[in-house]
Each structure stands twice: as C-alpha cells, then as structure tokens.
Design an enzyme around this catalytic site. Structure first.
Site, short mmCIF file in Angstrom:
data_model
loop_
_atom_site.label_atom_id
_atom_site.label_comp_id
_atom_site.label_asym_id
_atom_site.label_seq_id
_atom_site.Cartn_x
_atom_site.Cartn_y
_atom_site.Cartn_z
CD GLU A 151 47.92 34.74 -9.16
OE1 GLU A 151 47.79 33.84 -8.32
OE2 GLU A 151 47.41 34.70 -10.28
CD GLU A 311 50.29 33.60 -13.70
OE1 GLU A 311 49.42 32.76 -13.42
OE2 GLU A 311 51.12 34.03 -12.90
#
Ligand code: GLA
Ligand code: ZN
Length: 677
Positions: A151, A311
């Site tokens: 991320e 995710e």
C-alpha cells in the site's frame, strides 16, 4: 493469476504473519486454515526487521521454515517483499530513508508506510532485499505472485525529494521559462529564474488547509508535485520489480493498492503491473454503488483484465470509528461483489488476529480464541467451500462488455480538488459515483476508463466533473461524437488545460462547439439551500453547483425554478455530427441520474442486464468460454422477490431460474446465474 493450470481455482486466502507467533503454533494454524478452504497465503508482508538484522546481514531462517511448512500443506504463496516498513537500524544510520512531513520535519523510525521515495539508500536497500528474496525463493513453484512493498501511500517533503523534483521538472519542461509559463508563475510574484528556487509545496510553502481539505496557493506547482510523487513511488516499485525479475522470470509482480488511492495515478501504474491488485475496506455506512464503482475503476485499469482482490476484512475493520460487525452474510456478499466486478481472487487481511499492537482487534479468520466454530470462521469456511465446490474455476478470466463508460482520471482528481472555488467541497469521486449509481440502479453495465482509452467501443461516454482537458483530449472527444458517439458531462468540466490554467473564451473552453453552450456563471449553494428544475414532468432538486447556461445551438431540457436565474437552462442537449451531447448543469438528487440516464440508454438502445431486477439489487455480468455469468447481489437485509426475465442455473444453490417465474433472493443473498453461450 489463478490457482494452477489444471483444475483452476479461485485463489482464496490472505495475509498470514507467522513472525508474530511462536513456531509451534504454525502447524495448528495451517490445519485450521485448510478447514476453511484457504488455498493461498500472503507471507512476509512486514518482516524486514527479522530478515535483515544488520545492514550487511540477511537471515532467512524463519521464512525458510514457514515456506517448507506451507508447501507441506499445499498452500499457494503470494510472496511479499517486506519493504513497507523499515528495519529499525535503517533510519538510525540513514535518516533520509524515512520521509519528511508537509511541515518539513523528518520523521523518526516508527509506524510503517514511512519511506521517502527519493532516498537512494531506501531504494538500494529495498531493491536488494527484493532481489535476495527472489534469488532464494524463485524455485518454489507454489509462489503464484510477488507482492511488492505494501500500500504505497502519502507524500514526502524532504530535501532529497526537492532535488529530485527539480530534475523531474527539467525533464518535463526543459527550461525555467517553460515552468513559469506552465504555472502562470507571475501570479503573486512566483516568477522563477533558477530551478533551485523551486521548493516542495508543503505546509512551509504553498499547502494549507481550508474547510478540512488540503489546498494549495499555487496549484500548477502542487499538481506537478502530485504527478512527481506518484512517479517517484512507481520508481521504487520498478526497482524492486527489476530485482525480482533477475531471478523470477515469469511469476506476476504487483502491489496492493490502498483502495482507490488518490496519490498514485493508478492508470499510469497499471501499465507496469502484471496484474492489478487492490484492498477493499468499505466503511460500515458505505453505499453498495460506491463500492461497485471502485471495483470498476480497478477492473478498467488494464482494459478489462481480471484483477486480484488482495485484502478485505473477514470481520470488522478495527480502524473504523465504530467497529460495527459485518452482519451474517455480508462478508460473503462483498466477496461476490468483487468477483461480480472482475476479480479472480478473494483474499483477506488477516488469517490470524495478532496479540499485540494496533491490529489486535482487526477481523481475522482465526480469532484470539483459536477456534473453528466462531461465526466468522464458519462464514469464511462456508464461502471457501462454495467457491471451491460450486463456483469452481469457471468464472476465471471472464470479462464484461459494456456499452457505457465513465471517465475517471487522476490528474483531474488532483487539480479539481486543489481548486479554490467554485466550492471548497469539490469531491470528484463522490460526484462521479452519482452518475454510476444512476446506471447501477438501472442494471446497466458500465466500464470505468481513463482519458486515453479507446472511445470507439462505447455508445455512451460520461465524464462527470472532468475539469481538466488534457492536451488533445477535446479533439479525441470531438471526433468520437462527430462519428456518432454520445457524451454526457456535468458542471465544472472542460475548464483548464493540463497545467491547471483556464482555457479562456468561455467555459467549457474547447468543448463549447460540441456542447453547443457556454457557462456564464456558476452559483455554489450551501447544503441547506436548493434550487429545482422540472424534467419530463418530474421535479428534481438542484444544488451544490448551479451552472447558468447560455445556449449556442443546444436545446434546453430543463430550467431553474427559482432565484434570480429562474428560467435559465440547467440541462441541455446538443446534436453534433452524428452524435449527441448532454450537459447536467447542477447536482441533482439520486432519482434524476437514474431517470435521465435511463432515457438516454433507451434512446441509444443500451439494454439493462435485467429489465426486471429491482433497483436495489446489484446486477453484473461476466463472460468467458464456459458461459455467461449473471451476478445478482442483494445488499439489503430484506429478501427481494421479483418475476425473473432471465433463465439459467444458480451455480450456488443449483436452482433452476426461469424467465417469467418468481425469483427470491434472501437478505444479503447472492445468485450466480449461469447461462450457456
Ligand atoms: C491495509 C494493510 C494491511 C492491514 C489492513 C488493515 O490494507 O495492507 O497490512 O493493515 O490495512 O485493515
Ligand atoms: Zn523525501
């Protein structure tokens, strides 16, 4: 990216952090995860501190052991490179490897996602680790993909970034005169004479907060800094990717986007990713259409190639204001929503709840109690069973063909939201979702595309709040419309060039000819103040920004109902070449977008996937050689019953669905209707 070549499976699993647990617990965990039909583990996301205890020392003992064990239990691996959080020794010895805040203060060691993307030390160490990992594990045939970093997010305002920015600017503009021109630099005496007079646009310079939003006093500079930051992080990714490729030649390399991340130009990034992966964490109040739209953005990044849901939480998000439990069935529903929009994987953060630190109350497959009979575990296991034994690999690779596209562009996002006026509450994503939601309610399939996509595939292109007209974009659009294309846009569109300078001569600048109108003024209304208009006999609310349209060939479809601009057109249509354009001059209520877009779709013969499915049911379709798969998702807690206009078999229940007969979908229920092609 799929389970394996023969007997392809949907990859089902996610982050497992054995480094946080005693070794003698690992095997028990893996046995439990097997029971839940988990088939892939994302390993090694945050282990740099263990893997490289000193600058000149690597230690792969722990990773070797867990890799041996997961192989024994036949799990696939999504292998991360661990570079999303520094080892503690690194900032101590090399303070430049962590970023500086907008106020110029260099961070200390701590947290994660703290790297400076222009630190040569960070780049060297991260690429070296990625290379070491690839060298050591490339031979493991259960590694199905590489997960670089984690991320990428934020911005850095340090002196290394400042120096690198000046080089980036030289490359883009060649001379300081060109920079001055691009940034309209004579404003407030910003005229530059040397490149090294340019400083990062942080809080010590141009950045400031206004009404809760980060704004800039000098937008051309801030816009370029956004571009530069996105490019800088991309270079970090590419350095790791290159290091991996030396040893691992064919395994896909990607990263997990933190949602639809504003700081990274995901269109530009997608060109360098072997598969696009993203993390989906809807808030508890989020509308299904807003989440569907985000999936569609991701799906569109590689022209409709299936993506990876990397995710989502199996239960709560512990960082929510209120960690509201996902109601029974919702985790399953949202997993299918990802598949319905083009994901070929269903993955979670996390497999097991940690005992310490800030994620110990985050949802996980294995809870602190360690049992396999919790509600969350059962739901994960049931879904795993269903994916494995009902859906099987049949939908893998399936794509969607849409007649309608919505444009979503990052540079526009940055520029529009830096703008001071017409409102401080410009929210590009939210404004775009309004149009998407109108189509969502009508069960119309939509692609989300960038400005450089092939327009000719679409009967209708919608560009809400496309404030920036990049070089050549108007010409591309003009040709599309002239040849029979149809185009819808809204207020605050077509105003500026790619340097955020106004295209003079009347808004929407270069679009005036094909829009057949210009905008003399725009009134920004506070939320408590509304205007209204009547379209086809129905009255709708008008607010937020109200364009006062001056028609030059376009036909008025609706006028304002009150105030000094009562009677002034708010909605207009123009015929241009063989095509049509429509301008929606104010923000209307949800019903308007549904009704208005339905009319346009009817006229253009764009058909809904199902004309019978009620508007609170989400309907999408994917197709491949195995068949046509219609996903029906009930986001409501109440059951939905309607007379079907589709025939096929529900792959999940095995029930036959027949057109003309009643079809019932329970609250939070899902149907995957298969039709043979
Ligand atoms: C992100 C990160 C994960 C985890 C989750 C928690 O998506 O990638 O490591 O922190 O958030 O929601
Ligand atoms: Zn920096």
């Amino acid at each position: 990216m799929t389970g394996n070549a023969k007997g392809k499976k949907i990859l089902y699993g996610g982050d497992y952090n054995p480094e946080q647990w005693p070794e003698d617990t690992w095997e028990g965990d893996l046995k439990l995860l097997k029971k839940a039909h988990i088939n892939i583990l994302t390993l090694n996301v945050f282990s740099w501190g263990l893997l490289q205890p000193k600058e000149d020392e690597y230690d792969f003992t722990m990773l070797d052991k867990i890799m041996a064990l997961v192989k024994k239990y036949d799990f696939k691996v999504f292998m991360a490179t661990s570079t999303g959080a520094h080892p503690a020794w690194m900032p101590k010895k090399y303070p430049d490897t962590v970023r500086a805040e907008s106020n110029g203060l260099r961070r200390k060691y701590g947290r994660r996602h703290s790297l400076c993307p222009n630190s040569s030390n960070y780049r060297k160490f991260s690429a070296a680790l990625a290379g070491e990992l690839a060298k050591r594990y490339a031979g493991y045939d259960n590694i199905v993909a590489w997960h670089v970093n984690n991320e990428y997010t934020g911005m850095c305002f340090c002196e290394n970034c400042e120096k690198a920015f000046r080089i980036w600017l030289k490359d883009r503009y060649q001379t300081i005169e060109n920079v001055n021109k691009a940034w309209n630099a004579n404003f407030w005496s910003h005229t530059y004479h040397e490149f090294d007079e340019i400083v990062v646009p942080g809080a010590l310079s141009e950045a400031h907060m206004r009404w809760g939003k980060m704004k800039s006093f000098f937008q051309g500079l801030s816009l370029d800094y956004s571009r530069f930051m996105s490019d800088s992080f991309l270079e970090c990714f590419l350095a790791e990717k290159e290091a991996i490729r030396k040893y691992s030649k064919d395994v896909p390399v990607t990263t997990n986007f933190q949602g639809i991340i504003k700081q990274l130009d995901m269109h530009k990034w997608a060109k360098h990713l072997d598969v696009v992966g993203w993390d989906n964490y809807p808030g508890y109040k989020e509308e299904p259409a807003a989440v569907g739209f985000r999936h569609e953005i991701v799906y569109g990044l590689q022209d409709g190639r299936p993506f990876a849901l990397m995710e989502q939480s199996p239960g709560v998000n512990n960082w929510d204001e209120y960690c509201r439990l996902k109601r029974p069935g919702v985790m399953r529903l949202w997993s299918y929503q990802a598949l319905a929009h083009g994901s070929d994987t269903v993955m979670f953060f996390q497999m097991k709840r940690s005992v310490g630190s800030c994620e110990k109350f985050h949802g996980a497959v294995i809870d602190h109690c360690g049992r396999d009979d919790t509600r969350v575990f059962r739901e994960v296991a049931d879904l795993g069973d269903e994916l494995e034994n009902r859906l099987k690999g049949e939908i893998l690779g399936a794509r969607t063909r849409s007649d309608v596209a919505i444009i979503f562009d990052w540079e526009n996002w940055w520029a529009a939201e830096y703008s001071a006026g017409p409102s401080s509450h410009i929210d590009y994503m939210a404004e775009t979702v309004r149009f998407y939601k109108g189509l969502f309610k009508g069960n119309i399939s939509v692609d989300v595309i960038g400005t450089d996509a092939d327009f000719s595939k679409y009967k209708l292109i919608i560009a809400p709040m496309l404030y920036m007209n990049k070089n050549g974009f108007d010409e591309k659009l003009r040709n599309y419309i002239r040849e029979g294309g149809n185009f819808v846009t809204s207020f605050f569109s077509g105003y500026v060039d790619e340097n955020d300078n106004i295209i003079t001569g009347g808004y929407p600048g270069k679009w005036r000819d094909f829009m057949g109108l210009w905008i003399e003024e725009s009134d920004a209304l506070p939320p408590e103040e509304k205007n209204f208009f009547t379209y086809k006999g129905k009255t709708y609310e008008a607010g937020f920004i109200c364009d006062l349209l001056r028609l030059e060939g376009a036909e008025s479809l609706a006028v304002y109902g009150r105030d000094f601009y009562k009677g002034v057109p708010v909605l207009a249509r123009n015929r241009f070449g063989k095509g049509n354009t429509w301008h929606v001059g104010a923000r209307a209520d949800d019903d308007f977008y549904r009704d208005f877009l339905k009319d346009i779709c009817m006229e253009l013969e764009i058909r809904p996937i199902s004309a019978a499915a009620p508007e609170n049911l989400e309907v999408t379709v994917r197709e491949n050689d195995n068949g046509r798969f219609i996903f029906l998702l009930n986001h409501d807690s109440n059951e939905i019953c309607f007379e079907s206009d589709m025939t096929g078999v529900d792959m999940l229940s095995g029930n036959q669905i027949t057109a003309g007969k009643a079809m019932t979908i329970p609250g939070y229920g899902v149907v995957v209707l298969k039709q043979n092609r």
